[in-house]
Motif scaffolding. Structure first.
Motif, PDB file in Angstrom:
ATOM      1  N   PHE A   1      42.472  39.371  36.155  1.00  0.00           N
ATOM      2  CA  PHE A   1      42.781  38.786  37.455  1.00  0.00           C
ATOM      3  C   PHE A   1      43.635  37.525  37.376  1.00  0.00           C
ATOM      4  CE2 PHE A   1      38.792  41.164  38.099  1.00  0.00           C
ATOM      5  CZ  PHE A   1      39.292  42.097  38.998  1.00  0.00           C
ATOM      6  N   ALA A   2      44.067  37.125  36.181  1.00  0.00           N
ATOM      7  CA  ALA A   2      45.046  36.041  36.077  1.00  0.00           C
ATOM      8  C   ALA A   2      46.381  36.509  36.653  1.00  0.00           C
ATOM      9  CB  ALA A   2      45.219  35.629  34.620  1.00  0.00           C
ATOM     10  N   ASP A   3      47.238  35.559  37.039  1.00  0.00           N
ATOM     11  CA  ASP A   3      48.567  35.938  37.526  1.00  0.00           C
ATOM     12  C   ASP A   3      49.313  36.764  36.485  1.00  0.00           C
ATOM     13  OD1 ASP A   3      48.266  34.773  39.987  1.00  0.00           O
ATOM     14  OD2 ASP A   3      49.240  32.895  39.423  1.00  0.00           O
ATOM     15  N   LYS A   4      49.145  36.387  35.219  1.00  0.00           N
ATOM     16  CA  LYS A   4      49.644  37.193  34.101  1.00  0.00           C
ATOM     17  C   LYS A   4      48.408  37.680  33.341  1.00  0.00           C
ATOM     18  CE  LYS A   4      53.958  34.547  33.349  1.00  0.00           C
ATOM     19  NZ  LYS A   4      53.704  33.350  34.178  1.00  0.00           N
ATOM     20  N   PRO A   5      47.826  38.811  33.746  1.00  0.00           N
ATOM     21  CA  PRO A   5      46.573  39.259  33.120  1.00  0.00           C
ATOM     22  C   PRO A   5      46.679  39.303  31.600  1.00  0.00           C
ATOM     23  CG  PRO A   5      47.089  40.609  35.030  1.00  0.00           C
ATOM     24  CD  PRO A   5      48.295  39.749  34.780  1.00  0.00           C
ATOM     25  N   TRP A   6      45.593  38.875  30.935  1.00  0.00           N
ATOM     26  CA  TRP A   6      45.650  38.741  29.482  1.00  0.00           C
ATOM     27  C   TRP A   6      45.659  40.091  28.773  1.00  0.00           C
ATOM     28  CZ3 TRP A   6      40.921  34.968  29.674  1.00  0.00           C
ATOM     29  CH2 TRP A   6      41.304  33.775  30.333  1.00  0.00           C
ATOM     30  N   TRP A   7      45.056  41.106  29.382  1.00  0.00           N
ATOM     31  CA  TRP A   7      44.873  42.358  28.655  1.00  0.00           C
ATOM     32  C   TRP A   7      46.204  43.047  28.371  1.00  0.00           C
ATOM     33  CZ3 TRP A   7      44.286  47.897  29.967  1.00  0.00           C
ATOM     34  CH2 TRP A   7      44.929  48.235  31.146  1.00  0.00           C
ATOM     35  N   ASP A   8      47.227  42.782  29.202  1.00  0.00           N
ATOM     36  CA  ASP A   8      48.549  43.355  28.933  1.00  0.00           C
ATOM     37  C   ASP A   8      49.630  42.280  28.817  1.00  0.00           C
ATOM     38  OD1 ASP A   8      48.793  42.546  31.556  1.00  0.00           O
ATOM     39  OD2 ASP A   8      49.332  44.519  32.353  1.00  0.00           O
TER      40      ASP A   8
END
Length: 434
Positions: A72-79
């Protein structure tokens, strides 16, 4: 162009420089209250001002979202790593599916050698260049020992001819022909760290493939510095660090390239990990490895997002500028530096410089390596004390790398004046002491 060794001429070149505004994007250390003349971007690039914002974004997301930042970050960490694929592909001449960001350089080379160094009783030799970077030498030695071979037999170094500083292309090709069907792997630094020599990667890659060998490249000094066409040249694999010409921060994340022809080769070994697993099924925690299609399938561990953040800031700057403009300025500013050095050498009889980097523009990039026949390490210390940040390599070489994103032509002129003063103001004995 007819150069002049004058401040006015250098300032004129700066006024014509279409990249001049990017200098203000970087933070320069200061010595004696003045910004340094920075020549060690071939070791550690300067910090881009925008890098802090990218790191702060991750820190804020971590604080406010904790584990939910993965999605849910602006730049999601998983991708997060996928944001590198397009800009990096343009920097190294690849397709977006052929590049990935993970780990650090030597770790990545070891992981890639799991796939691309597959020795047999008759085909087990590795060709590398003489005086490769020590980390590569240690890697080669440990890899061949792991497979049960003696380094003195399995590792074949291409040597410089007596009295010469650089390796001739014809000698590389001759050595490949000599090793012939015993050749399992060619793995060379695309730009030699010591001399700054740029190798003809296209020709060497084709020569290695002629004998059924894999060909890879350590691009630590090449990525972000020279024109690369890894896909077009048919390179099997490559890896590079990001903290030199790409300014991502000390010891930061590495990039890899794996040619598309290998993406679905089930015969290739690889050391697997969950971040190389099928993206859509990664969180199902399945017991059998199903690799992501493409270079991201060579990933092993969870992403070091804090390390990747300043790297992303830098590659997005590269995307703004483009490699063509960087190379255009690189060629001009390196030629001007060469001119300045030659002018001082002519003016001062005791200077005794020898530029050991090839003079042919096709065989060099940012770096000029200067052998100081008449000077010792004291001259290096003098330059550093006067705010010229250079790099010393034994036995008597100073490496100078004017990076086009932040070096100015006036820097080159000022360096020449400081160098000249350093030589004239000191009386050296034969040992280089004063």
């Amino acid at each position: 162009m007819n150069f002049e060794n004058s401040r006015e001429f250098a300032q004129g070149l700066d006024l014509q420089d279409e990249l001049r505004q990017y200098r203000s994007e970087f933070i320069f250390p200061k010595v004696k209250g003045k910004e340094v003349i920075y020549f060690t971007g071939n070791s550690l690039g300067l910090q881009p001002k925008r890098a802090k914002a990218y790191v702060d974004e991750v820190m804020n997301d971590w604080a406010e979202l904790a584990v939910e930042g993965h999605f849910f970050a602006d730049k999601p960490w998983w991708d997060y790593h996928e944001r590198f694929c397009q800009p990096l592909s343009e920097i190294v001449g690849a397709k977006p599916s052929e590049v990935a960001v993970m780990n650090t350089l030597t770790i990545n080379l070891h992981l890639l050698m799991v796939s691309f160094y597959r020795p047999t009783a008759k085909k087990y030799k590795i060709i590398c260049e003489e005086k490769a970077f020590p980390s590569d030498q240690y890697m080669f030695q440990s890899q061949v020992k792991f497979h049960g071979y003696e380094p003195s037999d399995a590792i074949v170094e291409i040597k410089r001819r007596e009295g010469e500083h650089n390796i001739r292309l014809e000698d590389v090709l001759a050595k490949i022909d000599e090793v012939g069907d015993e050749l399992a792997l060619v793995l060379i630094g695309g730009v030699n760290y010591y001399t700054g020599q740029v190798f003809d990667m296209k020709t060497i890659t084709a020569a290695g493939h002629k004998y059924g060998a894999y060909v890879g490249w350590d691009l630590a000094h090449a990525a972000g510095n020279i024109e690369l066409k890894l896909n077009e040249w048919g390179v099997d694999f490559a890896a590079w660090c990001s903290y030199k010409y790409m300014n991502s921060g000390p010891g930061n994340a590495s990039g890899i390239f794996v040619h598309e022809q290998h993406h679905q080769d089930s015969e290739l070994n690889r050391f697997a990990g969950w971040y190389g697993h099928n993206k859509e099924r990664r969180f199902l925690m399945e017991p059998t490895f199903d690799p992501v299609h493409g270079a991201n399938g060579w990933q092993v561990s969870n992403l070091p997002v804090l390390s990747m953040a300043p790297y992303l800031a830098s590659v997005e700057m590269f995307a703004e500028v483009g490699m063509a403009k960087l190379i255009k300025k690189r060629n001009l500013i390196t030629a001007y530096l060469e001119f300045i050095l030659n002018e001082i050498d002519k003016e001062i009889e005791s200077a005794q410089f020898e530029i050991i980097t090839p003079s042919n523009q096709e065989e060099r990039a940012c770096q000029l390596s200067v052998y100081l026949h008449g000077q010792g390490k004291e001259l290096f210390h003098y330059l550093m004390e006067e705010g010229v940040i250079v790099d010393w390599r034994e036995p008597n070489v100073i490496r100078l790398a004017p990076v086009p994103l932040y070096s100015s032509f006036e820097d080159m002129y000022d360096f020449g004046q400081i160098l000249k003063e350093g030589i004239l103001s000191k009386v050296y004995d034969k040992a280089g002491n004063y």
